[in-house]
Design a protein around this motif. Structure first.
Motif, PDB file in Angstrom:
ATOM      1  N   ASN A   1       1.324  -1.599  -0.084  1.00 36.66           N
ATOM      2  CA  ASN A   1       0.506  -0.015   0.013  1.00 36.66           C
ATOM      3  C   ASN A   1       0.473   0.970  -0.051  1.00 36.66           C
ATOM      4  O   ASN A   1       1.815   1.181   0.514  1.00 36.66           O
ATOM      5  N   ILE A   2       0.553   2.300  -1.129  1.00 39.26           N
ATOM      6  CA  ILE A   2       1.147   3.748  -0.845  1.00 39.26           C
ATOM      7  C   ILE A   2       0.494   4.362  -0.310  1.00 39.26           C
ATOM      8  O   ILE A   2      -0.431   4.659  -0.961  1.00 39.26           O
ATOM      9  N   ASN A   3       0.512   4.981   0.873  1.00 32.08           N
ATOM     10  CA  ASN A   3      -0.090   6.523   1.638  1.00 32.08           C
ATOM     11  C   ASN A   3       0.641   7.860   0.726  1.00 32.08           C
ATOM     12  O   ASN A   3       1.275   8.408   0.935  1.00 32.08           O
ATOM     13  N   VAL A   4      -0.203   8.496  -0.458  1.00 28.89           N
ATOM     14  CA  VAL A   4       0.401   9.401  -0.972  1.00 28.89           C
ATOM     15  C   VAL A   4       0.002  10.661  -0.038  1.00 28.89           C
ATOM     16  O   VAL A   4      -1.766  10.983  -0.108  1.00 28.89           O
ATOM     17  N   ILE A   5       0.913  11.283   0.338  1.00 28.65           N
ATOM     18  CA  ILE A   5       0.494  12.999   1.361  1.00 28.65           C
ATOM     19  C   ILE A   5       0.717  13.886   0.320  1.00 28.65           C
ATOM     20  O   ILE A   5       1.186  14.185  -0.443  1.00 28.65           O
ATOM     21  N   LEU A   6      -1.274  14.375   0.041  1.00 28.42           N
ATOM     22  CA  LEU A   6      -1.232  15.510  -0.502  1.00 28.42           C
ATOM     23  C   LEU A   6      -1.157  17.381   0.392  1.00 28.42           C
ATOM     24  O   LEU A   6      -1.634  16.815   1.380  1.00 28.42           O
ATOM     25  N   PHE A   7      -1.151  18.439  -0.777  1.00 26.24           N
ATOM     26  CA  PHE A   7      -1.374  19.826   0.415  1.00 26.24           C
ATOM     27  C   PHE A   7      -1.682  20.582  -1.232  1.00 26.24           C
ATOM     28  O   PHE A   7      -1.280  20.515  -2.403  1.00 26.24           O
TER      29      PHE A   7
ATOM     30  N   CYS B   1      -0.628  -3.674  -6.115  1.00 25.52           N
ATOM     31  CA  CYS B   1      -0.724  -2.614  -4.754  1.00 25.52           C
ATOM     32  C   CYS B   1      -1.699  -1.461  -4.961  1.00 25.52           C
ATOM     33  O   CYS B   1      -2.439  -1.017  -6.331  1.00 25.52           O
ATOM     34  N   THR B   2      -1.515  -1.229  -3.512  1.00 27.57           N
ATOM     35  CA  THR B   2      -2.647   0.211  -4.060  1.00 27.57           C
ATOM     36  C   THR B   2      -2.657   1.784  -3.573  1.00 27.57           C
ATOM     37  O   THR B   2      -1.267   0.964  -3.004  1.00 27.57           O
ATOM     38  N   LEU B   3      -3.267   2.860  -3.727  1.00 24.05           N
ATOM     39  CA  LEU B   3      -2.823   3.757  -3.262  1.00 24.05           C
ATOM     40  C   LEU B   3      -3.747   4.275  -2.389  1.00 24.05           C
ATOM     41  O   LEU B   3      -5.059   4.281  -3.129  1.00 24.05           O
ATOM     42  N   GLU B   4      -3.745   5.231  -1.946  1.00 32.44           N
ATOM     43  CA  GLU B   4      -4.609   5.975  -0.518  1.00 32.44           C
ATOM     44  C   GLU B   4      -4.052   7.569  -0.803  1.00 32.44           C
ATOM     45  O   GLU B   4      -2.736   8.038  -0.424  1.00 32.44           O
ATOM     46  N   TYR B   5      -5.105   8.440  -0.574  1.00 24.98           N
ATOM     47  CA  TYR B   5      -4.490   9.671  -1.211  1.00 24.98           C
ATOM     48  C   TYR B   5      -4.734  10.397   0.789  1.00 24.98           C
ATOM     49  O   TYR B   5      -5.604  10.281   1.272  1.00 24.98           O
TER      50      TYR B   5
ATOM     51  N   ARG C   1      -8.261  18.234  -8.654  1.00 24.72           N
ATOM     52  CA  ARG C   1      -8.829  18.349  -7.544  1.00 24.72           C
ATOM     53  C   ARG C   1      -8.235  16.317  -6.970  1.00 24.72           C
ATOM     54  O   ARG C   1      -9.001  15.702  -7.797  1.00 24.72           O
ATOM     55  N   ILE C   2      -7.788  16.386  -6.111  1.00 28.66           N
ATOM     56  CA  ILE C   2      -8.488  15.167  -5.642  1.00 28.66           C
ATOM     57  C   ILE C   2      -8.483  14.506  -4.393  1.00 28.66           C
ATOM     58  O   ILE C   2      -8.615  15.686  -3.476  1.00 28.66           O
ATOM     59  N   GLU C   3      -9.574  14.348  -3.701  1.00 30.57           N
ATOM     60  CA  GLU C   3     -10.308  13.169  -2.807  1.00 30.57           C
ATOM     61  C   GLU C   3      -8.986  12.612  -1.576  1.00 30.57           C
ATOM     62  O   GLU C   3      -9.229  12.013  -2.233  1.00 30.57           O
ATOM     63  N   THR C   4      -9.100  13.138  -0.841  1.00 29.01           N
ATOM     64  CA  THR C   4      -8.368  12.550   0.278  1.00 29.01           C
ATOM     65  C   THR C   4      -9.334  12.353   1.609  1.00 29.01           C
ATOM     66  O   THR C   4      -9.960  12.812   1.198  1.00 29.01           O
ATOM     67  N   GLN C   5      -8.559  11.790   2.783  1.00 31.78           N
ATOM     68  CA  GLN C   5      -8.666  10.962   3.672  1.00 31.78           C
ATOM     69  C   GLN C   5      -7.878  11.974   4.321  1.00 31.78           C
ATOM     70  O   GLN C   5      -6.444  12.316   3.903  1.00 31.78           O
ATOM     71  N   LYS C   6      -8.762  11.985   5.995  1.00 28.35           N
ATOM     72  CA  LYS C   6      -7.211  12.817   6.711  1.00 28.35           C
ATOM     73  C   LYS C   6      -5.946  11.905   7.431  1.00 28.35           C
ATOM     74  O   LYS C   6      -6.159  10.846   7.183  1.00 28.35           O
ATOM     75  N   ILE C   7      -5.297  12.672   7.508  1.00 26.75           N
ATOM     76  CA  ILE C   7      -3.521  11.708   7.572  1.00 26.75           C
ATOM     77  C   ILE C   7      -4.181  10.995   8.555  1.00 26.75           C
ATOM     78  O   ILE C   7      -3.282   9.773   8.643  1.00 26.75           O
ATOM     79  N   ASP C   8      -4.662  11.142   9.342  1.00 22.72           N
ATOM     80  CA  ASP C   8      -4.212  10.326  10.791  1.00 22.72           C
ATOM     81  C   ASP C   8      -4.914   9.614  11.104  1.00 22.72           C
ATOM     82  O   ASP C   8      -4.434   9.206  12.014  1.00 22.72           O
ATOM     83  N   ASN C   9      -5.897   9.055   9.550  1.00 17.33           N
ATOM     84  CA  ASN C   9      -6.796   7.392   9.074  1.00 17.33           C
ATOM     85  C   ASN C   9      -5.928   6.880   8.665  1.00 17.33           C
ATOM     86  O   ASN C   9      -6.068   6.222   7.976  1.00 17.33           O
TER      87      ASN C   9
ATOM     88  N   ASP D   1       1.644   0.951   6.866  1.00 12.80           N
ATOM     89  CA  ASP D   1       2.674   1.518   7.538  1.00 12.80           C
ATOM     90  C   ASP D   1       3.393   0.786   6.061  1.00 12.80           C
ATOM     91  O   ASP D   1       4.448   1.113   6.328  1.00 12.80           O
ATOM     92  N   ASP D   2       3.020   0.686   5.007  1.00 14.22           N
ATOM     93  CA  ASP D   2       4.052  -0.051   4.100  1.00 14.22           C
ATOM     94  C   ASP D   2       4.674   1.379   3.363  1.00 14.22           C
ATOM     95  O   ASP D   2       5.769   1.002   3.830  1.00 14.22           O
ATOM     96  N   VAL D   3       4.334   2.099   2.184  1.00 13.87           N
ATOM     97  CA  VAL D   3       4.761   3.303   1.994  1.00 13.87           C
ATOM     98  C   VAL D   3       4.389   4.628   1.954  1.00 13.87           C
ATOM     99  O   VAL D   3       3.055   4.645   2.106  1.00 13.87           O
ATOM    100  N   LEU D   4       5.451   5.260   2.135  1.00 14.25           N
ATOM    101  CA  LEU D   4       4.276   6.807   2.441  1.00 14.25           C
ATOM    102  C   LEU D   4       5.185   7.736   0.857  1.00 14.25           C
ATOM    103  O   LEU D   4       6.388   7.312   0.656  1.00 14.25           O
ATOM    104  N   PHE D   5       4.644   8.231   0.333  1.00 15.84           N
ATOM    105  CA  PHE D   5       5.048   8.828  -0.650  1.00 15.84           C
ATOM    106  C   PHE D   5       4.802  10.346  -0.614  1.00 15.84           C
ATOM    107  O   PHE D   5       3.327  10.865  -0.810  1.00 15.84           O
ATOM    108  N   ILE D   6       5.878  11.091  -0.702  1.00 20.60           N
ATOM    109  CA  ILE D   6       5.105  13.150  -0.537  1.00 20.60           C
ATOM    110  C   ILE D   6       6.115  13.699  -1.958  1.00 20.60           C
ATOM    111  O   ILE D   6       7.284  13.938  -2.182  1.00 20.60           O
ATOM    112  N   PRO D   7       5.329  14.193  -2.097  1.00 19.64           N
ATOM    113  CA  PRO D   7       5.821  15.395  -3.678  1.00 19.64           C
ATOM    114  C   PRO D   7       5.863  16.037  -3.077  1.00 19.64           C
ATOM    115  O   PRO D   7       6.435  16.841  -2.015  1.00 19.64           O
ATOM    116  N   GLY D   8       6.617  16.877  -4.083  1.00 19.34           N
ATOM    117  CA  GLY D   8       7.109  18.739  -3.850  1.00 19.34           C
ATOM    118  C   GLY D   8       5.987  19.655  -4.632  1.00 19.34           C
ATOM    119  O   GLY D   8       5.285  19.455  -5.027  1.00 19.34           O
TER     120      GLY D   8
END
Length: 194
Positions: free
Chosen positions: A2-8, A29-33, A48-56, A60-67
């Motif tokens: 699972n890849i957790n994509v962090i957006l801002f 492989c699953t992707l969550e935003y 525009r991307i629908e995201t979940q709250k970060i603390d949900n 804890d497989d992969v954390l992905f942080i874009p720029g």
């Protein structure tokens, strides 16, 4: 995996969707935003991307942080950085693209480690931590569980490199061929560093 994509707000489009294109081709492989507060996150390209709250986050497989331009503001967002740090510490692997490495550097987790970032923003990224061994000429850098890449399209090269490391070179090459992408396989060479 699972890849957790962090957006801002004002994330860089290709930083996210180049690697997502690669990861989406990997079996099981699953992707969550996620974002700090959840909900719709948008950028200057009107994505525009629908995201979940970060603390949900569920795994804890992969954390992905874009720029992207939004990192300039987020490096001072202590609550966001604390969430990134907590997730990164629990994750098996942490991947950053472009100025996403500045966010990770601000958490202190890259202290004493090798990392890279976008070459046009390199001085700004370096200003966020002088405790990181910044490698300017690299396309992407691997140091333990941390993968950091140069700017924008370099994230695709790093994603393919990550797939190659964990699923095999043949699978990474099949994905590159499928998406008709000329994969820069040498992580130590970036044509844009000068």
């Amino acid at each position: 995996m699972n890849i957790n994509v962090i957006l801002f707000p004002d994330f860089e489009t290709l930083d996210v969707f180049g690697p997502v294109e690669v990861f989406g081709k990997v079996d099981k492989c699953t992707l969550e935003y996620y974002s700090l507060e959840g909900g719709i996150i948008s950028n200057k390209d009107r994505i525009r991307i629908e995201t979940q709250k970060i603390d949900n986050t569920k795994t804890d497989d992969v954390l992905f942080i874009p720029g992207g331009g939004g990192t300039r503001k987020e490096v001072d967002n202590i609550e966001f950085l604390n969430q990134i740090k907590s997730l990164a510490e629990k994750s098996l692997y942490v991947l950053t693209v472009c100025t996403g490495s500045a966010l990770l550097a601000r958490t202190g987790l890259l202290d004493g480690k090798k990392a890279t970032s976008n070459k046009r923003a390199f001085d700004w990224v370096k200003s966020n931590s002088d405790k990181v061994n910044w490698i300017q000429q690299a396309r992407w850098v691997v140091d333990g569980k941390y993968y950091t890449s140069s700017g924008v399209s370099a994230g695709i090269d790093m994603a393919l490199g990550f797939v190659s490391d964990f699923k095999g070179k043949e699978i990474a090459e099949e994905i590159a061929f499928r998406i008709e992408y000329n994969w820069q396989r040498d992580k130590n060479h970036d044509d844009f560093w000068k």
